[in-house]
Design a protein around this motif. Structure first.
Motif, mmCIF file in Angstrom:
data_model
loop_
_atom_site.group_PDB
_atom_site.id
_atom_site.type_symbol
_atom_site.label_atom_id
_atom_site.label_comp_id
_atom_site.label_asym_id
_atom_site.label_seq_id
_atom_site.Cartn_x
_atom_site.Cartn_y
_atom_site.Cartn_z
ATOM 1 N N UNK A 50 38.677 43.829 64.971
ATOM 2 C CA UNK A 50 37.627 43.704 63.956
ATOM 3 C C UNK A 50 37.559 44.971 63.112
ATOM 4 N N UNK A 51 37.255 44.801 61.848
ATOM 5 C CA UNK A 51 37.141 45.943 60.944
ATOM 6 C C UNK A 51 35.936 45.715 60.043
ATOM 7 N N UNK A 88 36.468 37.033 54.871
ATOM 8 C CA UNK A 88 35.633 38.204 55.138
ATOM 9 C C UNK A 88 34.197 37.737 55.220
ATOM 10 N N UNK A 89 33.362 38.542 55.879
ATOM 11 C CA UNK A 89 31.931 38.249 55.963
ATOM 12 C C UNK A 89 31.161 39.407 55.357
ATOM 13 N N UNK A 117 28.179 41.110 67.801
ATOM 14 C CA UNK A 117 28.724 40.294 66.729
ATOM 15 C C UNK A 117 29.406 39.066 67.321
ATOM 16 N N UNK A 118 29.637 38.096 66.467
ATOM 17 C CA UNK A 118 30.371 36.902 66.874
ATOM 18 C C UNK A 118 31.426 36.609 65.817
ATOM 19 N N UNK A 119 32.534 35.961 66.220
ATOM 20 C CA UNK A 119 33.567 35.643 65.236
ATOM 21 C C UNK A 119 33.124 34.513 64.312
ATOM 22 N N UNK A 120 33.306 34.741 63.035
ATOM 23 C CA UNK A 120 32.998 33.718 62.043
ATOM 24 C C UNK A 120 34.279 33.080 61.542
ATOM 25 N N UNK A 121 34.226 32.537 60.352
ATOM 26 C CA UNK A 121 35.407 31.912 59.752
ATOM 27 C C UNK A 121 36.519 32.943 59.622
ATOM 28 N N UNK A 122 37.738 32.557 59.959
ATOM 29 C CA UNK A 122 38.861 33.494 59.937
ATOM 30 C C UNK A 122 38.681 34.631 60.913
ATOM 31 N N UNK A 123 37.780 34.454 61.892
ATOM 32 C CA UNK A 123 37.426 35.465 62.899
ATOM 33 C C UNK A 123 36.756 36.705 62.317
ATOM 34 N N UNK A 124 36.345 36.669 61.047
ATOM 35 C CA UNK A 124 35.631 37.810 60.469
ATOM 36 C C UNK A 124 34.293 37.980 61.185
#
Length: 184
Positions: A50-51, A88-89, A117-124
């Motif tokens: 994650x970045x 990206x988020x 945090x939790x992974x969103x779309x595209x794991x962002x």
């Protein structure tokens, strides 16, 4: 500092590096008079890490289709991550998340250590307790001066009614409204 308009002497070189008649430090001071929200923009690297970075250059572009933008300096160490990410988020920070904003503004260390945090779309990463988040497909990018402007197609979002963290004149603050909803 002067109130008189400052125009580049030659429009042909207006966007060329070091050819503007405008003093960058003074321009930054003037731009600092505009209060902005504070966000952390996140993505997942191609290596699966994650970045995220603190960003206040976020804006809505269009409601139909739903588009947002943000910009990142050309020499940012995270530029390749965002250029290669499918999604990206944009996490809009709560007024209580100033420490988180400072943590993600630094260029070193594990920024996600201790961060929920939790992974969103595209794991962002979608950060916990943000007042809003916008999960975006990376739609396009544009080069503007010393920054890259990222255009995102909003594919999911969430928000609450908490107070957002603001930034103006080089410092953090918060929005205050009276009982009628008017700013004070």
């Amino acid at each position: 500092m002067s109130d008189s308009p400052k125009h580049p002497p030659d429009r042909a070189t207006e966007l060329a590096s070091d050819s503007s008649a405008i003093d960058p430090r003074d321009l930054r001071n003037a731009l600092g008079m505009f209060a902005t929200g504070v966000t952390i923009v996140t993505a997942m690297s191609t290596e699966g890490r994650p970045y995220g970075i603190t960003c206040n250059s976020f804006a809505s572009v269009s409601l139909n289709p739903p588009l947002v933008l943000w910009s990142l300096g050309m020499f940012s160490q995270g530029l390749p991550i965002f250029q290669n990410a499918s999604h990206f988020t944009v996490n809009v920070l709560d007024a209580s998340q100033q420490t988180l904003a400072i943590k993600f503004a630094r260029s070193s260390g594990d920024k996600f250590a201790g961060v929920s945090w939790s992974p969103g779309l595209g794991n962002a990463p979608v950060l916990a307790n943000a007042v809003a988040n916008f999960q975006c497909r990376a739609a396009n990018r544009y080069y503007g001066g010393d920054h890259v402007i990222f255009l995102g197609a909003v594919e999911a979002y969430a928000y609450n009614r908490n107070n957002p963290l603001l930034f103006a004149q080089g410092g953090f603050g918060r929005f205050l409204a009276d009982d009628d909803g008017n700013a004070s």
